[in-house]
Motif scaffolding. Structure first.
Motif, PDB file in Angstrom:
ATOM      1  N   ASN A  77     -37.003  -7.041 -55.920  1.00 43.93           N
ATOM      2  CA  ASN A  77     -35.802  -7.755 -56.359  1.00 43.93           C
ATOM      3  C   ASN A  77     -36.097  -8.710 -57.511  1.00 43.93           C
ATOM      4  O   ASN A  77     -37.166  -9.313 -57.579  1.00 43.93           O
ATOM      5  CB  ASN A  77     -35.204  -8.551 -55.207  1.00 43.93           C
ATOM      6  CG  ASN A  77     -34.708  -7.666 -54.084  1.00 43.93           C
ATOM      7  OD1 ASN A  77     -34.368  -6.516 -54.301  1.00 43.93           O
ATOM      8  ND2 ASN A  77     -34.689  -8.204 -52.879  1.00 43.93           N
ATOM      9  N   ILE A  78     -35.102  -8.867 -58.363  1.00 45.39           N
ATOM     10  CA  ILE A  78     -35.187  -9.841 -59.447  1.00 45.39           C
ATOM     11  C   ILE A  78     -35.001 -11.235 -58.875  1.00 45.39           C
ATOM     12  O   ILE A  78     -34.037 -11.479 -58.125  1.00 45.39           O
ATOM     13  CB  ILE A  78     -34.130  -9.549 -60.535  1.00 45.39           C
ATOM     14  CG1 ILE A  78     -34.411  -8.200 -61.199  1.00 45.39           C
ATOM     15  CG2 ILE A  78     -34.096 -10.678 -61.567  1.00 45.39           C
ATOM     16  CD1 ILE A  78     -33.315  -7.726 -62.127  1.00 45.39           C
ATOM     17  N   ILE A  79     -35.903 -12.138 -59.208  1.00 45.31           N
ATOM     18  CA  ILE A  79     -35.794 -13.531 -58.786  1.00 45.31           C
ATOM     19  C   ILE A  79     -35.079 -14.336 -59.864  1.00 45.31           C
ATOM     20  O   ILE A  79     -34.196 -15.133 -59.567  1.00 45.31           O
ATOM     21  CB  ILE A  79     -37.187 -14.141 -58.518  1.00 45.31           C
ATOM     22  CG1 ILE A  79     -37.883 -13.350 -57.412  1.00 45.31           C
ATOM     23  CG2 ILE A  79     -37.086 -15.612 -58.166  1.00 45.31           C
ATOM     24  CD1 ILE A  79     -39.357 -13.686 -57.259  1.00 45.31           C
ATOM     25  N   GLU A  80     -35.476 -14.138 -61.123  1.00 42.25           N
ATOM     26  CA  GLU A  80     -34.893 -14.866 -62.259  1.00 42.25           C
ATOM     27  C   GLU A  80     -34.791 -13.962 -63.469  1.00 42.25           C
ATOM     28  O   GLU A  80     -35.690 -13.159 -63.727  1.00 42.25           O
ATOM     29  CB  GLU A  80     -35.753 -16.074 -62.656  1.00 42.25           C
ATOM     30  CG  GLU A  80     -35.820 -17.190 -61.657  1.00 42.25           C
ATOM     31  CD  GLU A  80     -34.599 -18.102 -61.680  1.00 42.25           C
ATOM     32  OE1 GLU A  80     -33.629 -17.827 -62.405  1.00 42.25           O
ATOM     33  OE2 GLU A  80     -34.632 -19.094 -60.947  1.00 42.25           O
ATOM     34  N   LEU A  81     -33.713 -14.111 -64.239  1.00 43.34           N
ATOM     35  CA  LEU A  81     -33.573 -13.533 -65.569  1.00 43.34           C
ATOM     36  C   LEU A  81     -33.540 -14.708 -66.539  1.00 43.34           C
ATOM     37  O   LEU A  81     -32.756 -15.629 -66.365  1.00 43.34           O
ATOM     38  CB  LEU A  81     -32.285 -12.708 -65.681  1.00 43.34           C
ATOM     39  CG  LEU A  81     -32.219 -11.456 -64.821  1.00 43.34           C
ATOM     40  CD1 LEU A  81     -30.843 -10.817 -64.921  1.00 43.34           C
ATOM     41  CD2 LEU A  81     -33.297 -10.465 -65.237  1.00 43.34           C
ATOM     42  N   CYS A  82     -34.437 -14.681 -67.545  1.00 42.47           N
ATOM     43  CA  CYS A  82     -34.631 -15.855 -68.402  1.00 42.47           C
ATOM     44  C   CYS A  82     -34.616 -15.476 -69.878  1.00 42.47           C
ATOM     45  O   CYS A  82     -34.851 -14.336 -70.240  1.00 42.47           O
ATOM     46  CB  CYS A  82     -35.968 -16.506 -68.063  1.00 42.47           C
ATOM     47  SG  CYS A  82     -36.234 -16.772 -66.293  1.00 42.47           S
ATOM     48  N   THR A  83     -34.371 -16.484 -70.712  1.00 39.18           N
ATOM     49  CA  THR A  83     -34.367 -16.332 -72.161  1.00 39.18           C
ATOM     50  C   THR A  83     -35.287 -17.378 -72.766  1.00 39.18           C
ATOM     51  O   THR A  83     -35.230 -18.555 -72.386  1.00 39.18           O
ATOM     52  CB  THR A  83     -32.938 -16.516 -72.717  1.00 39.18           C
ATOM     53  OG1 THR A  83     -32.080 -15.569 -72.067  1.00 39.18           O
ATOM     54  CG2 THR A  83     -32.897 -16.282 -74.206  1.00 39.18           C
ATOM     55  N   ARG A 107     -35.411 -20.511 -70.294  1.00 43.25           N
ATOM     56  CA  ARG A 107     -34.288 -21.024 -69.501  1.00 43.25           C
ATOM     57  C   ARG A 107     -33.734 -19.834 -68.724  1.00 43.25           C
ATOM     58  O   ARG A 107     -33.419 -18.792 -69.297  1.00 43.25           O
ATOM     59  CB  ARG A 107     -33.215 -21.617 -70.386  1.00 43.25           C
ATOM     60  CG  ARG A 107     -31.996 -22.038 -69.625  1.00 43.25           C
ATOM     61  CD  ARG A 107     -31.617 -23.479 -69.656  1.00 43.25           C
ATOM     62  NE  ARG A 107     -32.096 -24.181 -70.816  1.00 43.25           N
ATOM     63  CZ  ARG A 107     -32.792 -25.322 -70.741  1.00 43.25           C
ATOM     64  NH1 ARG A 107     -33.038 -25.870 -69.599  1.00 43.25           N
ATOM     65  NH2 ARG A 107     -33.203 -25.923 -71.815  1.00 43.25           N
ATOM     66  N   CYS A 108     -33.618 -20.023 -67.416  1.00 42.88           N
ATOM     67  CA  CYS A 108     -33.183 -18.931 -66.544  1.00 42.88           C
ATOM     68  C   CYS A 108     -31.702 -19.074 -66.180  1.00 42.88           C
ATOM     69  O   CYS A 108     -31.141 -20.164 -66.254  1.00 42.88           O
ATOM     70  CB  CYS A 108     -34.038 -18.916 -65.278  1.00 42.88           C
ATOM     71  SG  CYS A 108     -35.809 -18.759 -65.645  1.00 42.88           S
ATOM     72  N   GLU A 109     -31.109 -17.961 -65.780  1.00 46.62           N
ATOM     73  CA  GLU A 109     -29.689 -17.950 -65.430  1.00 46.62           C
ATOM     74  C   GLU A 109     -29.360 -18.924 -64.308  1.00 46.62           C
ATOM     75  O   GLU A 109     -28.262 -19.449 -64.234  1.00 46.62           O
ATOM     76  CB  GLU A 109     -29.255 -16.531 -65.053  1.00 46.62           C
ATOM     77  CG  GLU A 109     -29.191 -15.603 -66.241  1.00 46.62           C
ATOM     78  CD  GLU A 109     -28.747 -14.191 -65.874  1.00 46.62           C
ATOM     79  OE1 GLU A 109     -28.603 -13.881 -64.667  1.00 46.62           O
ATOM     80  OE2 GLU A 109     -28.546 -13.395 -66.809  1.00 46.62           O
ATOM     81  N   SER A 110     -30.326 -19.206 -63.432  1.00 46.88           N
ATOM     82  CA  SER A 110     -30.100 -20.125 -62.314  1.00 46.88           C
ATOM     83  C   SER A 110     -30.102 -21.587 -62.758  1.00 46.88           C
ATOM     84  O   SER A 110     -29.787 -22.463 -61.976  1.00 46.88           O
ATOM     85  CB  SER A 110     -31.200 -19.944 -61.261  1.00 46.88           C
ATOM     86  OG  SER A 110     -32.445 -20.416 -61.780  1.00 46.88           O
ATOM     87  N   GLY A 111     -30.494 -21.829 -64.030  1.00 51.15           N
ATOM     88  CA  GLY A 111     -30.626 -23.197 -64.534  1.00 51.15           C
ATOM     89  C   GLY A 111     -32.066 -23.688 -64.504  1.00 51.15           C
ATOM     90  O   GLY A 111     -32.395 -24.728 -65.070  1.00 51.15           O
ATOM     91  N   GLU A 112     -32.943 -22.937 -63.854  1.00 55.36           N
ATOM     92  CA  GLU A 112     -34.366 -23.273 -63.772  1.00 55.36           C
ATOM     93  C   GLU A 112     -35.018 -23.083 -65.145  1.00 55.36           C
ATOM     94  O   GLU A 112     -34.622 -22.206 -65.909  1.00 55.36           O
ATOM     95  CB  GLU A 112     -35.023 -22.344 -62.746  1.00 55.36           C
ATOM     96  CG  GLU A 112     -36.421 -22.689 -62.369  1.00 55.36           C
ATOM     97  CD  GLU A 112     -36.510 -23.848 -61.396  1.00 55.36           C
ATOM     98  OE1 GLU A 112     -37.516 -24.571 -61.472  1.00 55.36           O
ATOM     99  OE2 GLU A 112     -35.580 -24.052 -60.587  1.00 55.36           O
ATOM    100  N   THR A 113     -36.002 -23.918 -65.468  1.00 50.71           N
ATOM    101  CA  THR A 113     -36.812 -23.735 -66.680  1.00 50.71           C
ATOM    102  C   THR A 113     -38.204 -23.297 -66.253  1.00 50.71           C
ATOM    103  O   THR A 113     -38.822 -23.924 -65.411  1.00 50.71           O
ATOM    104  CB  THR A 113     -36.908 -25.035 -67.495  1.00 50.71           C
ATOM    105  OG1 THR A 113     -35.594 -25.411 -67.907  1.00 50.71           O
ATOM    106  CG2 THR A 113     -37.776 -24.856 -68.720  1.00 50.71           C
ATOM    107  N   MET A 114     -38.664 -22.201 -66.832  1.00 51.67           N
ATOM    108  CA  MET A 114     -40.017 -21.713 -66.550  1.00 51.67           C
ATOM    109  C   MET A 114     -40.913 -22.035 -67.732  1.00 51.67           C
ATOM    110  O   MET A 114     -40.484 -21.973 -68.880  1.00 51.67           O
ATOM    111  CB  MET A 114     -39.999 -20.205 -66.309  1.00 51.67           C
ATOM    112  CG  MET A 114     -39.310 -19.824 -65.027  1.00 51.67           C
ATOM    113  SD  MET A 114     -39.344 -18.054 -64.725  1.00 51.67           S
ATOM    114  CE  MET A 114     -41.073 -17.719 -64.653  1.00 51.67           C
TER     115      MET A 114
END
Length: 122
Positions: free
Chosen positions: A114-120, A44-51
């Protein structure tokens, strides 16, 4: 001179059919039982996107992001696991829930952009 009777011929055919090598049988079973996909890891990424990420081998990753799939190859990293492909970088630290993942631009000079997404990991 030996004469083969129909019964002897049938017996020879039956024995030769049973004598297939164990490797042939194992290969057939392995091909039938082989999974079509690899275990999926979700982030789950900070933008709300799921990878979604699959690791088909120790040196590759398939990253699904915003409806597209990117195939990446492992690269040198100081820590964690880093994968490159399609002008992107996927960098992870740790495994399982709570692990960290970053999607970045990969620049032509082989540096991180550049960072596109930070995810957990979830």
């Amino acid at each position: 001179m030996k004469i083969f009777t129909p019964l002897m011929f049938a017996s020879i055919l039956l024995l030769s059919a049973c004598a297939s090598s164990p490797q042939e049988k194992m290969d057939g079973q392995a091909n039938m039982a082989a999974p079509s996909t690899f275990p999926e890891h979700q982030y789950r990424c900070e933008s709300g996107e799921t990878m979604r990420v699959n690791y088909p081998s120790t040196d590759s990753a398939r990253v699904q992001y915003q409806g597209r799939e990117y195939t990446m190859k492992i690269a040198v990293s100081a820590s964690g696991a880093r994968y490159l492909g399609s002008e992107l970088e996927w960098w992870t630290k740790g495994t399982g829930p709570g692990s960290e993942g970053s999607l970045l631009r990969h620049l032509a000079d082989s540096t991180s952009g550049n960072i596109i997404e930070l995810c957990t990991g979830i």
